[in-house]
Design a protein around this motif. Structure first.
Motif, PDB file in Angstrom:
ATOM      1  N   HIS A   1      18.160  34.882 -37.165  1.00  0.00           N
ATOM      2  CA  HIS A   1      16.857  34.489 -36.609  1.00  0.00           C
ATOM      3  C   HIS A   1      16.957  34.132 -35.127  1.00  0.00           C
ATOM      4  CE1 HIS A   1      16.185  33.753 -40.957  1.00  0.00           C
ATOM      5  NE2 HIS A   1      15.009  34.260 -40.653  1.00  0.00           N
ATOM      6  N   MET A   2      18.004  33.398 -34.779  1.00  0.00           N
ATOM      7  CA  MET A   2      18.164  32.925 -33.400  1.00  0.00           C
ATOM      8  C   MET A   2      18.973  33.916 -32.565  1.00  0.00           C
ATOM      9  SD  MET A   2      16.674  29.954 -33.146  1.00  0.00           S
ATOM     10  CE  MET A   2      17.406  29.164 -31.719  1.00  0.00           C
TER      11      MET A   2
ATOM     12  N   ASP B   1      27.177  41.625 -36.313  1.00  0.00           N
ATOM     13  CA  ASP B   1      26.830  40.707 -37.410  1.00  0.00           C
ATOM     14  C   ASP B   1      27.443  41.292 -38.675  1.00  0.00           C
ATOM     15  OD1 ASP B   1      24.244  38.503 -37.924  1.00  0.00           O
ATOM     16  OD2 ASP B   1      25.170  39.475 -39.664  1.00  0.00           O
TER      17      ASP B   1
ATOM     18  N   PRO C   1      25.944  30.335 -38.869  1.00  0.00           N
ATOM     19  CA  PRO C   1      25.337  29.230 -39.628  1.00  0.00           C
ATOM     20  C   PRO C   1      26.087  27.904 -39.517  1.00  0.00           C
ATOM     21  CG  PRO C   1      25.398  31.245 -40.954  1.00  0.00           C
ATOM     22  CD  PRO C   1      26.192  31.519 -39.714  1.00  0.00           C
TER      23      PRO C   1
ATOM     24  N   LYS D   1      20.368  20.130 -43.042  1.00  0.00           N
ATOM     25  CA  LYS D   1      21.734  20.362 -42.539  1.00  0.00           C
ATOM     26  C   LYS D   1      22.025  19.463 -41.330  1.00  0.00           C
ATOM     27  CE  LYS D   1      24.011  23.612 -39.588  1.00  0.00           C
ATOM     28  NZ  LYS D   1      23.966  24.857 -38.860  1.00  0.00           N
TER      29      LYS D   1
HETATM   30  P1  NAD Z   1      20.792  32.927 -39.611  1.00  0.00           P
HETATM   31  O1  NAD Z   1      21.336  32.608 -40.942  1.00  0.00           O
HETATM   32  O2  NAD Z   1      19.464  33.565 -39.472  1.00  0.00           O
HETATM   33  O3  NAD Z   1      21.848  33.861 -38.820  1.00  0.00           O
HETATM   34  C1  NAD Z   1      23.238  33.720 -38.873  1.00  0.00           C
HETATM   35  C2  NAD Z   1      23.850  35.116 -38.863  1.00  0.00           C
HETATM   36  O4  NAD Z   1      25.262  35.001 -38.754  1.00  0.00           O
HETATM   37  C3  NAD Z   1      23.567  35.922 -40.126  1.00  0.00           C
HETATM   38  O5  NAD Z   1      22.904  37.129 -39.765  1.00  0.00           O
HETATM   39  C4  NAD Z   1      24.964  36.194 -40.706  1.00  0.00           C
HETATM   40  O6  NAD Z   1      25.081  37.468 -41.316  1.00  0.00           O
HETATM   41  C5  NAD Z   1      25.827  36.093 -39.470  1.00  0.00           C
HETATM   42  N1  NAD Z   1      27.242  35.828 -39.695  1.00  0.00           N
HETATM   43  C6  NAD Z   1      27.830  34.874 -40.471  1.00  0.00           C
HETATM   44  N2  NAD Z   1      29.181  34.909 -40.330  1.00  0.00           N
HETATM   45  C7  NAD Z   1      29.449  35.908 -39.447  1.00  0.00           C
HETATM   46  C8  NAD Z   1      30.651  36.433 -38.869  1.00  0.00           C
HETATM   47  N3  NAD Z   1      31.875  35.937 -39.162  1.00  0.00           N
HETATM   48  N4  NAD Z   1      30.550  37.460 -38.004  1.00  0.00           N
HETATM   49  C9  NAD Z   1      29.352  37.969 -37.681  1.00  0.00           C
HETATM   50  N5  NAD Z   1      28.178  37.517 -38.172  1.00  0.00           N
HETATM   51  C10 NAD Z   1      28.233  36.497 -39.043  1.00  0.00           C
HETATM   52  O7  NAD Z   1      20.848  31.553 -38.781  1.00  0.00           O
HETATM   53  P2  NAD Z   1      19.950  31.159 -37.496  1.00  0.00           P
HETATM   54  O8  NAD Z   1      18.646  30.607 -37.938  1.00  0.00           O
HETATM   55  O9  NAD Z   1      20.000  32.260 -36.504  1.00  0.00           O
HETATM   56  O10 NAD Z   1      20.802  29.899 -36.957  1.00  0.00           O
HETATM   57  C11 NAD Z   1      22.068  30.058 -36.332  1.00  0.00           C
HETATM   58  C12 NAD Z   1      22.540  28.697 -35.873  1.00  0.00           C
HETATM   59  O11 NAD Z   1      21.576  28.139 -34.967  1.00  0.00           O
HETATM   60  C13 NAD Z   1      22.685  27.676 -37.015  1.00  0.00           C
HETATM   61  O12 NAD Z   1      23.824  26.890 -36.772  1.00  0.00           O
HETATM   62  C14 NAD Z   1      21.395  26.856 -36.928  1.00  0.00           C
HETATM   63  O13 NAD Z   1      21.570  25.537 -37.429  1.00  0.00           O
HETATM   64  C15 NAD Z   1      21.160  26.850 -35.428  1.00  0.00           C
HETATM   65  N6  NAD Z   1      19.744  26.664 -35.049  1.00  0.00           N
HETATM   66  C16 NAD Z   1      18.743  27.324 -35.693  1.00  0.00           C
HETATM   67  C17 NAD Z   1      17.418  27.117 -35.318  1.00  0.00           C
HETATM   68  C18 NAD Z   1      16.291  27.847 -36.021  1.00  0.00           C
HETATM   69  O14 NAD Z   1      15.117  27.460 -35.815  1.00  0.00           O
HETATM   70  N7  NAD Z   1      16.566  28.868 -36.826  1.00  0.00           N
HETATM   71  C19 NAD Z   1      17.113  26.254 -34.262  1.00  0.00           C
HETATM   72  C20 NAD Z   1      18.167  25.618 -33.582  1.00  0.00           C
HETATM   73  C21 NAD Z   1      19.484  25.834 -33.982  1.00  0.00           C
END
Ligand code: NAD
Length: 294
Positions: A11-12, A31, A66, A243
């Protein structure tokens, strides 16, 4: 222009990587999920075959994963592949201990490291208006700053390694506690016969004013853009708030601080997360609180 490996296109990560491409950087992204790679390809983000391939020859390696375990696992593959002077930036929200372990792994391999978690959510990632909270030595911060500026509006140097994660969880502890406080106030106001709009008009212009109230009001009506007006579609999901409050609670316990409201907020969001709230915006805690009776 830098050669940037971007790992984690969720997502981010995807909109952040897209903004690096837009700013003219040479991006190689990866990814583990084939679906995430397909979406990234459609968005014009250049892909590599693996994390190691993305990191090979990169000046900068950004991770947006994550949890801490994912970052540490990815570093085992990325660190040896990257060039000796590569800068590793982790923008995931992870445990401070994991951030320090990532710093130790990176510097142990002769690379530079900054923890740089973000605030601003998916809308901020898409618009390139994120706030970055950076934990790094001064010289490392200076080299990370221009890369982060392509994805955000504010880049704040919070201190040495781990300080970015510390700032992030402290901020989100304020947010979790204040969202519960605003929700309890609206639930109480309702039982006392107050219209949501009347309470909002007072509190938004009085000492109860805060972001949880004026930007993300948990009661439907007063703030049209708030998730409360679209069935609590996130926004910032309860699972992520649970979390972050868990990270804050474990940091409070580890440092011996009796952070009663922070610990209570972590419990309240844990329960809501386990009981159907995970995918809803965290302001949906209001719907649970207003049902409660003693
Ligand atoms: P998400 O789950 O949408 O994306 C994480 C991605 O990482 C997934 O696509 C997954 O397949 C990939 N991944 C996992 N292990 C991997 C690896 N070894 N190599 C390559 N890809 C890998 O999560 P998100 O919402 O994008 O959030 C990411 C981080 O940002 C988290 O730590 C979250 O707490 C933080 N965050 C999120 C938000 C939000 O609003 N979504 C806001 C601020 C901070």
């Amino acid at each position: 222009m830098s050669a940037i490996a971007f790992i984690g296109l969720g997502h981010m990560g995807l909109p952040m990587a897209a903004n690096l491409v837009k700013a003219g950087h040479a991006v190689a992204a990866f990814d583990l999920s084939a679906a995430a790679r397909a979406t990234a390809a459609e968005a014009g983000v250049p892909l590599a075959e693996s994390g190691a391939e993305a990191a090979r020859g990169a000046d900068v390696v950004v991770t947006m994963l994550p949890k801490g375990a994912h970052v540490l696992a990815a570093y085992r593959e990325l660190l040896p592949a990257a060039s000796p002077d590569a800068l590793f930036i982790d923008s995931s929200t992870i445990d401070i201990a994991d951030a320090r372990a990532a710093h130790a792994a990176a510097t142990g391999a002769g690379r530079r490291f900054a923890d740089a978690p973000v605030s601003g959510g998916v809308p901020g990632a898409t618009a390139g208006t994120l706030t970055f909270m950076v934990g790094a030595d001064e010289a490392v911060f200076k080299s990370a700053e221009p890369v982060l500026a392509a994805m955000g509006r504010r880049v704040v140097h919070c201190g040495g390694p781990g300080a970015g994660q510390a700032a992030k969880i402290c901020n989100n502890m304020i947010l979790g506690v204040s969202m519960i406080a605003v929700s309890e106030a609206f639930a109480l106001g309702e039982r006392l016969g107050l219209e949501y709009q009347a309470l909002f008009d007072v509190a938004a212009n009085a000492s109860g004013q805060c972001w949880a109230l004026t930007a993300n009001c948990p009661a439907p009506g007063p703030v049209p853009a708030s998730p409360a007006n679209r069935d609590y579609a996130p926004g910032f999901a309860t699972a992520l708030m649970a979390k972050d409050l868990g990270l804050a609670a474990s940091a409070a316990r580890a440092s011996g601080l009796d952070a009663r409201l922070g610990l209570a907020a972590a419990d309240i969001y844990d329960d809501f997360n386990a009981d159907g709230g995970a995918g809803l915006d965290f302001s949906a805690i209001f719907t649970r609180i207003r049902e409660r009776h003693v």
